[in-house]
Every structure is written in C-alpha cells, then in structure tokens.
Scaffold this motif. Structure first.
Motif, PDB file in Angstrom:
ATOM      1  N   GLU A 155       0.836  -1.208   0.000  1.00 42.80           N
ATOM      2  CA  GLU A 155       0.000   0.000   0.000  1.00 42.80           C
ATOM      3  C   GLU A 155       0.870   1.257   0.000  1.00 42.80           C
ATOM      4  O   GLU A 155       0.557   2.258  -0.671  1.00 42.80           O
ATOM      5  N   ALA A 156       1.965   1.175   0.751  1.00 42.73           N
ATOM      6  CA  ALA A 156       2.897   2.316   0.794  1.00 42.73           C
ATOM      7  C   ALA A 156       3.482   2.577  -0.582  1.00 42.73           C
ATOM      8  O   ALA A 156       3.601   3.736  -1.017  1.00 42.73           O
ATOM      9  N   LYS A 202      14.657   5.682   3.012  1.00 42.95           N
ATOM     10  CA  LYS A 202      15.061   5.107   4.303  1.00 42.95           C
ATOM     11  C   LYS A 202      13.856   4.531   5.039  1.00 42.95           C
ATOM     12  O   LYS A 202      13.930   3.435   5.618  1.00 42.95           O
ATOM     13  N   ILE A 203      12.727   5.276   5.012  1.00 43.26           N
ATOM     14  CA  ILE A 203      11.516   4.821   5.704  1.00 43.26           C
ATOM     15  C   ILE A 203      11.020   3.497   5.128  1.00 43.26           C
ATOM     16  O   ILE A 203      10.728   2.544   5.865  1.00 43.26           O
ATOM     17  N   VAL A 204      10.939   3.441   3.800  1.00 42.06           N
ATOM     18  CA  VAL A 204      10.397   2.239   3.136  1.00 42.06           C
ATOM     19  C   VAL A 204      11.334   1.050   3.305  1.00 42.06           C
ATOM     20  O   VAL A 204      10.888  -0.071   3.581  1.00 42.06           O
ATOM     21  N   LEU A 205      12.631   1.281   3.158  1.00 41.18           N
ATOM     22  CA  LEU A 205      13.581   0.173   3.335  1.00 41.18           C
ATOM     23  C   LEU A 205      13.569  -0.349   4.769  1.00 41.18           C
ATOM     24  O   LEU A 205      13.700  -1.557   5.000  1.00 41.18           O
ATOM     25  N   ALA A 259      16.772 -10.036   1.932  1.00 41.75           N
ATOM     26  CA  ALA A 259      17.503  -9.105   1.066  1.00 41.75           C
ATOM     27  C   ALA A 259      16.782  -8.905  -0.259  1.00 41.75           C
ATOM     28  O   ALA A 259      16.789  -7.794  -0.809  1.00 41.75           O
ATOM     29  N   ASP A 260      16.153  -9.957  -0.807  1.00 41.34           N
ATOM     30  CA  ASP A 260      15.495  -9.822  -2.109  1.00 41.34           C
ATOM     31  C   ASP A 260      14.350  -8.808  -2.057  1.00 41.34           C
ATOM     32  O   ASP A 260      14.146  -8.019  -2.994  1.00 41.34           O
ATOM     33  N   VAL A 271      12.249  -3.400  -3.438  1.00 41.19           N
ATOM     34  CA  VAL A 271      11.670  -2.099  -3.068  1.00 41.19           C
ATOM     35  C   VAL A 271      12.590  -0.965  -3.524  1.00 41.19           C
ATOM     36  O   VAL A 271      12.136   0.053  -4.060  1.00 41.19           O
ATOM     37  N   HIS A 272      13.887  -1.172  -3.336  1.00 38.52           N
ATOM     38  CA  HIS A 272      14.872  -0.156  -3.744  1.00 38.52           C
ATOM     39  C   HIS A 272      14.775   0.132  -5.247  1.00 38.52           C
ATOM     40  O   HIS A 272      14.756   1.302  -5.670  1.00 38.52           O
ATOM     41  N   LYS A 273      14.685  -0.915  -6.044  1.00 38.77           N
ATOM     42  CA  LYS A 273      14.615  -0.739  -7.499  1.00 38.77           C
ATOM     43  C   LYS A 273      13.322  -0.044  -7.920  1.00 38.77           C
ATOM     44  O   LYS A 273      13.318   0.777  -8.845  1.00 38.77           O
ATOM     45  N   LYS A 274      12.218  -0.361  -7.235  1.00 40.20           N
ATOM     46  CA  LYS A 274      10.950   0.297  -7.551  1.00 40.20           C
ATOM     47  C   LYS A 274      11.027   1.805  -7.292  1.00 40.20           C
ATOM     48  O   LYS A 274      10.513   2.613  -8.064  1.00 40.20           O
TER      49      LYS A 274
END
Length: 1010
Positions: free
Chosen positions: A708-709, A729-732, A741-742, A747-750
């Motif tokens: 949702e985030a 930082k918040i999302v990670l 890790a995957d 999330v980082h790539k998105k």
C-alpha cells in the motif's frame, strides 16, 4: 557609446564626420562659434541634470571636451556645482582635473565646490589637503571653505574634529561667523551632546575661542539648539530657550514654534502641541505667557502654516489618532491654508497605515487634480503599502507612472522597491534594483544597505553580505545597529556562530552599542549550536549595558529549556517574566504550550491555551497546530470540533494542520481516515507535500503495509512528488522487517524507477539497512556498485560496514574495512572507534581494545559518553573491576551520564563480590542522575541480596528484608523478574518447607506477564 543616437541633435554635435557641425562652425565664425557651442553644450548638460538624465549629462560633457570646447571659469563653476548637487561626486573630481588640464585657473568658489563634494562622501584627507593647498593659486581658503569642512566632519559624526578647525581658522585670520557656530551646534546636537552644543554657542558668542571676534547668535542657532533638545525628548528645556532668545532681542519665528510642536508630537504629548498652536502662536506682542505653561514672550502674532498642521497631523497619526488627524486636515483646509506635497504625502501615508487604501488612492488623485505633483515620498508610501499587500504588479505599475511623470528616483524610492522585493521573497530582483541605483550614480544609504543585507541573510547568501559590508566601508556609509544585527542574525541562521561573534566585536569597535535584539539573536544561535557557556557571558554583558530582557530572549531560553526537558524551569521563567512586567507574545505562549504537551503536562498546556484566549492574544495557525498536535497525542480529538474551533478563530488549515491529523490517524491505524484527509486538503487548495508523503508512507510501512505504501508513492510520483532519500530510508526500514535481502532490493529498485535520485545518502541507506541485518556480503556488493556509479564511500558508510561486521562477530573483516577506509583517505571519526571498541569488547579482546584506545589518543579523539560506557562495561565484564571503577569515576568527572547498561554491569560486579552496599549506592546515584532502573537492575540487586543472605547467615534477616523491599518496588513498577530471580527469591518469600510451592506460584504469576 556616450550619446544616445536617438537624440539626433546631440548625435550631430558629437560626430565630427557630419557636415552639420563644420557648416555651423563656419556660419557662426563671425560671432565666436566656440563660445556659442560651449554655451550650448553647458545649457544641454544643465538640462540633462535637471531632468535627472545623469548618464546623458556625463556623455554631453565628454562630447564637449572631445571637441576642445572650453567653458569660462563661471561656467566651469556652475557645472561643478550642478554635478555636485546631482550627487555625481566622482564626476566633480574628474571635471575639476579636466578644468586644470584645459588651463582654466580655479578660484575660491571652485575650491569650495570640490571640498563640498569630497566632504559629502567623507573623503576628509583629500578635502583637507585640497583646502590647505594654496601655493599654486593666488587665493586662500575662505570662511565658506572652512564651514564646508566643519559641516562634513559634523555630518559623519566627527564634530570634535570640526571644532578643532576653528583654531586653524583663527591662525589663518579667517573670522568665524554665525554659520560656523550653527554648524557646530547642529553637529553636537545630532550626537546628543546638548551641553557641548550649548557651550559652543556661549563660548563663540563671548569671543573666547575666536580670537576676540564675537559671533552674534541668531534665530537659526537657537532653533537648532531647541531642535536638539526636542529630539532628545527634553521639549520643556527647549521652551525655556525661547526666553533666552527674547533677552537677546531675538524673536521666535514660525520655525521655532513648528520645532516645538514637532517635539511635543514626537514625545506623544499631542495635546500640548495642539494647545501651543492654538494659544502660543496667537500671543500678543507685549504679553508674557505664564512661564509654567510655556515660558514665552511674543512680540508678534504668529499664524500656523501648512508645516504646523502637517507636524500635528503626523503627531496624531503616530499615536493612532486617525480621526483627530483627519479632522485637523479638514480644519487646515477650512482656514484657507493650502496643502503642499508634504502634507498630502503625510495624510496619504496615515491612511495607508490604517489600511484605508481606497481613501488614500482618492486623495492621491485629488493631489494631482488640485495641481500638486506627487513626489517620490508620496509614491514611496503607496509602493510600500502595495508590496505589503503582496501586490508587486501594482507597485511596479506605479514605478512606470513615476517614470512617465518624470519623478526623481532617489535613494528613498530605490530603497522602498528593494525592501518590498525582499519582503516578497524576490531577493535577486532586489539585487538588480540595487545595481540600477548604483548605475544611476546614487549613493545608497545605510537603510538601503540594511534592507539588502537582510534579504541576503534570508536566503543564506553570507558572501553577498560580506561584500555589501565591505562596500559600505569603502563608500563611508556607517552601518547602524540594525545593519549589524541583521548580519549577526544571518550568520546565526547559517550556523556560522564565530562569524556572528566577530560581527559583534566589529560593531562595538565602531562605537555602535548592540541592543536587546542583537543579543537575543546571538543567545538563540549559541543555544542552537550547543554553546551554552557563551550564553552566560553574553547575557551578563547585556545586563552590564543596562539592557532589559525582551520577548525574543525569553523565547530563546524557553526553547533551550524545552529542548533539554526542563519544562518546569521554562514554566518558572515564563511566570517570572510576568512579574518583571514583560508582556509575552503569542510565540512565547506557543513555546510554553508545546513544551508542556511534549512533557506530558496536558492540563497545564490547556491552561496556557485558555490564557491565550482570555488575554485576547488569539491563536494563529501555528499556535493552533501546536494545540491540535498536543490534543491528538493525548487521544482527544474529533474532526468536527477541530474544524469548528478553527473557524471560531478565523483560521484556515495549512499543511501542518493536515499533516498532524494524518499522523494521528496513521498512529491509530485508521488509514482510511488519513487518506480521506488528502481529499479534504484539495478542497482547501492544498497539495500534499513531502512531509505528507513521509507521514503516510511511514504509517503504512510501520503497519507492515509495504504494498500500500508503494502504491501511495506511485500516486505521489505521478503528481510530481518524487521519492526522496528520507522516503527511501523509511520504506527500506519497513521492508527490512521481513529480514529478506530480495525484498529490500526489490523495493529499492521500484523507488529508483519512480524517480529516486541515486546519491551517496541513498546508497548509504541501503548499506546501513543491510548491515543492520548482518547482511554484510550484500552490503559490500552495494559498495562496489556505488563506486562504479562514481560515488565514493564516506565515513558514515564505512562505519555502517564496520558495525555490520562487528554485529556478525567478523572482527577481522571489520578491521580490514577500517584499514581500507584509512588507505582511501577517508578519516575515521569518534563513532568509528566506538563501533570497533564495542565489537572487540564484546569478544573480550581487551588487547585490541587497548590498541584502539592508544590510537584514538594519538589522533586527538577525546572519549565521549559512549566510549566510556563501552570501556567501563568491557573492563567490568572481563573482571578488571579496578579499571572499570576508575573509568567510571573519570566519566562522571567529565560530566557524562552513564547508560543504564553501564550501571547494571557495575552493580552486577559489586553483587558478585558481595558488596551490596556499594551496589545500592549505585542505585541511588543513577536515580539522582535521572537514569531510571530497569528490570535487569532489579534482577541484579534482588539476586545479590538473596545470594548474600545464603552466604552470610548472620545477615540473613537484613538481606531478606532488602530483597523483599526491592522485589515489591520492582513489582510496583510493572517489571517482571527473571527465572533466576524467582529461583533465588523463593526461599526468602516462602515459609519453611514451602519453597518449591512458592517458586511454582511465582512462575505461574509471571509466566502470563512474560
């Protein structure tokens, strides 16, 4: 190009290739064409100067000299005088040099104009040298020369040096006159040295300093002195001086009365000013008015003029008596006294100050209708008002009107535009306007520089501020207390505290005393920078200068106390300020209310809110948001009542209001409500900002709603809000809860695909999250990727990697990363050493700990509280109790407060040694230092007393009582004892033979709690 080609007549005069000039010269050769064209050029130059076309005037002069047309001495003097009056001081010097080069010998009038121009800009060395250089000419400096020099010295505040010139005049046989006396009197009055001014007047009239020449006092001198007393607020003394005038057969004139009336108005005694106009100015010749009332003898009937009325109108206006001011204006018109442009400007200004723009606009047009041309002051008042109304377009419309009407753009007009643009946040346009001022050969004054300095401070351009301060010095424009205070405030805002203190020193060296606002800015800056030791010195210095506290200083101290959690002291300081008759404003009340809410004193905070309403201080949106935030944190809110409350105070919700409400809903898990508020924002014309985005994403992330985030972020990115490094930082952090890790990399790539800008902080976030999960291999791969992208790891990133390896107990790899860091020239900081110390201390590798301590000392790193905590615990756990206690004592001596874990290690060691008295002393000390004991503390102490009871049978009763007491205290605080504590405590609590039963009972009770 010197001359505008559109001015075709001048163009032909300036262009030697045109046949017109040669034909004209031939046709006028019989009537001295040289004199004709010289006169023509001089007339043209004067015309340009009168129209303020200064660059054209300079170009016309250059063209005249290019054709070798040489004016005669009177024409030269007239040109020098006109250029000097126009403020083109530099051009005066160049013209004088050109005059000498052309072979025209100057006279004393020439000298006086040049001396005056040099004095205007404060270049006294050249002015004195020029006035004293009489060798090449047959004339000496005359009384005008010396009076001009004295005027210059007085203008720049060097009145004592001006007085010193009187002795030179006497030596050279130049007699002083009343002008000399009056200039000096004004100089001393301007500096507030009224007794010295009086002494100069008395001395010069007695002939004591003028080689026996008696300088007769005149009305101008007395008026000057009376004006000085009025400006100093001593109007009654000014009145008494009229009696002295009469004794010397000098009659007060209308200027005298106007000066006194203005003095009364300035001191707020408008009734006395009105009475003076009605009664004093209509005294009969032979009558002596009661001395207690005014002390005046009059010999003629004086009638109020437009200046009298203007002074009184201005006096009423300054004290918010608008109706009286307008009634007086009507009375003036009824008495047949015509308004001049000053009166019109005064009334327009008063109407604008009271917000009556339509009436001011009508009077402006009426001014033009009756044939009075509005001047630059009239326009400046209107422009200033329009800028304050955020109507910059209308202000620039007036500027165009001024150009069309040929209104002179002087330093006041330019300053008004510069100040208005700055207040509108258009600082760069203000800089352009300042450059236009310079291009117009107008010398900016202190107010102009101060306005621009303040604007540059607002945008943090401190290099620009330094440049302007140097420019002021070069142009002999003296900064005032506001200039220095603005610069200090700018440096403080930028965190450049040392530079701010340097400005304070410079300020004092110029004999400009700092005021309470100067000190408040510095005190706030010192608190913000954590330099509390400087605050004490500043505050003492302020008190020594006789300055009183103001609301800004009060707020600086309150904010600091609030920040340190000392809200009781902040509350006491606030109440003390009321006893000192300081009137706190809305900001002070808001600071106190915010602190009380944050410290959990909700009822006290609500009392402050009630006081704001009761004292008619009123809420603004900031104070209301503080109230809202406090109520929401306490769980007291209702959407309808919140909006009703805001409407009651006439407030419109802003971003902070909605963000506070959204955060409250997210905190309670009411995400549907928080999303509905986004639609509510749109109804108020507000778009979600970066903070809104952060709050929602963090709320969804903490609730485990990562998908949702991410959907929200996608919507925000479409609306133009790209993910920031904070969002990253918040999302990670939320994604790391899965410890996979995957998922983190996905999330980082998105986020990158949504427009996240890859920078050092983003890579740092990723590395830090992975290292926190002990995924150091994946973190190292990110480090390699980062290097390929052209980013070099900094100290923070290396610290994260070292900490990751230490957490994974890979101490050799941690050391390798540290070595790599040093090899790449990245400097370690104290945190680096603390991480390594913590890692090696956990592994009980005390040899490596000692090596790191030595390296820290060699590199000049002083241990902080964290360092001491690590070392005390390390030596305590390794059994080196002596070193542990030594380090603990050093830690306390240096002002550091140990953590609860440090106290627990020390207490545990004392308990193991059976030294329960020392362990209890530690408990008392930690509570004194504001460190509350935790469950482990009580486990250690209870177990310690139980063990001592078992080993020391003679002390069993005492030990059991202490164990019971601590257990009760532990239970009251809601702490759950460990299984070891229950095991040790059971024999103490149980009756004989019931130990096993007691242990089972305790296990059942606390198993549920665990």
């Amino acid at each position: 190009m010197l001359i505008n080609p559109q001015r075709h007549f001048v163009k032909h005069l300036a262009d030697a290739s045109k046949p017109l000039l040669s034909r004209s010269l031939a046709s006028h050769s019989s009537t001295n064409p040289h004199h004709f064209y010289t006169s023509l050029f001089c007339t043209l130059i004067h015309l340009f100067l009168r129209c303020r076309r200064l660059s054209k005037a300079v170009a016309a002069f250059s063209a005249m000299r290019d054709y070798k047309f040489t004016p005669e001495l009177p024409d030269w003097n007239a040109l020098l005088h006109h250029f000097n009056c126009a403020g083109l001081v530099h051009q005066v010097i160049l013209m004088y040099q050109e005059m000498i080069f052309s072979g025209v010998r100057p006279n004393v009038a020439t000298k006086n104009v040049v001396v005056h121009s040099l004095c205007k800009v404060g270049d006294f060395d050249k002015a004195l040298s020029f006035s004293r250089d009489n060798k090449d000419y047959r004339f000496m400096s005359d009384i005008v020369t010396y009076n001009t020099l004295i005027w210059g010295f007085c203008k720049f505040g060097y009145v004592e040096m001006g007085l010193g010139l009187v002795s030179e005049m006497v030596k050279r046989g130049v007699n002083c006159d009343s002008f000399t006396c009056n200039i000096l009197v004004k100089g001393f009055c301007d500096k507030g040295l009224l007794e010295d001014a009086k002494l100069v007047m008395d001395t010069m009239s007695s002939g004591l300093v003028t080689d026996g020449t008696v300088v007769r006092r005149d009305v101008v001198g007395f008026n000057t002195l009376i004006n000085g007393y009025c400006k100093a607020g001593e109007v009654s003394v000014g009145l008494q001086w009229i009696g002295r005038m009469m004794k010397e057969s000098l009659l007060p004139d209308i200027v005298t009365y106007n000066t006194l009336i203005d003095g009364f108005c300035e001191t707020g005694d408008v009734d006395s000013a009105k009475s003076l106009m009605e009664e004093l100015l209509e005294c009969d010749i032979s009558k002596v008015v009661d001395e207690g009332k005014c002390g005046v003898v009059a010999e003629v009937r004086q009638r109020p003029d437009h200046i009298t009325y203007t002074n009184l109108i201005g006096g009423y206006g300054k004290h918010q008596q608008m109706e009286e001011a307008l009634a007086l204006y009507e009375e003036m018109l009824g008495n047949g006294i015509e308004s001049d442009v000053v009166t019109f400007s005064c009334v327009i200004s008063l109407l604008l100050k009271s917000g009556r723009f339509s009436e001011a606009k009508y009077l402006f047009h009426e001014t033009i209708r009756v044939g009075v041309t509005p001047n630059h002051v009239t326009y400046s008042s209107l422009v200033d008002f329009l800028f304050k109304r955020s109507d910059a377009m209308a202000a620039f419309g007036l500027k165009s009107q001024m150009v069309v009407r040929g209104i002179t753009f002087d330093v006041v007009v330019f300053t008004t535009f510069i100040d208005g643009l700055i207040k509108a946040g258009r600082v760069r346009e203000a800089e352009d306007m300042f450059q236009n001022l310079l291009d117009s050969n107008i010398v900016p004054n202190c107010i102009t520089y101060t306005a621009l300095i303040n604007g540059l401070c607002n945008i943090g351009d401190m290099k620009g501020v330094e440049c302007l301060m140097q420019q002021m010095k070069a142009h002999n424009v003296l900064p005032n207390v506001v200039t220095f205070t603005s610069a200090i405030n700018g440096y403080v805002k930028c965190g450049m505290l040392e530079a701010a203190i340097d400005i304070l020193r410079d300020m004092v060296s110029h004999n400009i005393l700092p005021n309470a606002f100067t000190y408040s800015s510095l005190i706030y800056g010192c608190f913000k920078a954590g330099r509390k030791e400087i605050v004490e010195g500043l505050y003492e210095d302020m008190k020594m200068r006789g300055l009183k506290d103001n609301i800004f200083i009060l707020n600086a101290f309150m904010i600091n106390l609030k920040k340190e959690g000392r809200i009781e002291e902040a509350e006491a300081l606030f109440k003390d300020s009321l006893f000192k008759r300081l009137v706190p404003d809305r900001v002070n009340y808001t600071t106190l209310m915010d602190g009380l809410f944050k410290s959990g004193k909700e009822s006290s905070a609500l009392e402050v809110a009630e006081e704001i309403t009761a004292k008619n201080i009123g809420f603004d949106i900031i104070s209301y948001n503080v109230l809202l935030n406090g109520l929401l944190k306490g769980g007291h809110y209702d959407m309808q009542s919140i909006y009703t409350g805001m409407q009651q105070f006439g407030l419109t919700p802003d971003h902070a209001t909605f963000n506070t409400l959204i955060k409250a809903y997210c905190r309670e898990g009411k995400f549907d409500h928080s999303l509905r508020l986004l639609d509510e924002m749109k109804l108020h014309g507000l778009k979600p900002n970066a903070i809104t985005c952060n709050i929602l994403v963090e709320g969804f992330g903490k609730a485990g709603k990562i998908d949702e985030a991410m959907d929200l972020l996608k919507e925000f990115s479409v609306a133009g809000l790209r993910p920031t490094e904070i969002i990253h930082k918040i999302v990670l952090t939320a994604a790391s809860e899965a410890k996979r890790a995957d998922i983190i990399f996905k999330v980082h790539k998105k986020l990158v695909a949504m427009g996240l800008n890859l920078n050092l902080n983003v890579f740092g976030n990723l590395i830090n999250i992975l290292c926190g999960l002990k995924m150091t291999r994946r973190a190292s791969s990110v480090l390699e990727e980062m290097s390929k992208a052209g980013f070099h790891a900094d100290t923070v990133i290396y610290n994260a990697l070292i900490q990751g390896h230490c957490k994974s107990s890979h101490l050799q790899k941690a050391s390798d990363v540290y070595s790599q860091m040093i090899a790449e020239g990245v400097p370690p900081n104290l945190a680096t050493y603390n991480i390594l110390l913590g890692g090696f201390a956990s592994a009980a590798s005390m040899h490596e700990v000692a090596k790191l301590q030595l390296e820290m000392e060699e590199k000049g790193f002083a241990p902080n509280g964290t360092t001491f905590d690590i070392l005390v615990c390390a030596h305590g756990k390794s059994g080196n109790m002596k070193e542990s206690i030594r380090l603990y004592c050093e830690m306390i001596t240096r002002g550091f407060v140990p953590r609860i874990s440090t106290y627990n290690v020390l207490a545990s060691n004392f308990a193991k040694m059976g030294k329960m008295k020392q362990a209890m002393e530690l408990l008392n000390e930690m509570q004194t230092r504001g460190v509350p004991p935790n469950s482990s503390t009580y486990d250690i102490l209870v177990t310690g007393w139980c063990d001592l009871s078992y080993h020391e049978r003679s002390m069993k009763k005492l030990c059991d009582a202490e164990a019971r007491k601590l257990f009760t205290e532990m239970n009251d605080k809601g702490f759950v004892p460990s299984e070891t504590t229950i095991c040790r405590l059971s024999p103490v609590l149980a009756k004989p033979g019931k130990v096993a039963e007691a242990q089972r009972l305790l296990d059942r009770i606390y198993k549920t709690k665990r």
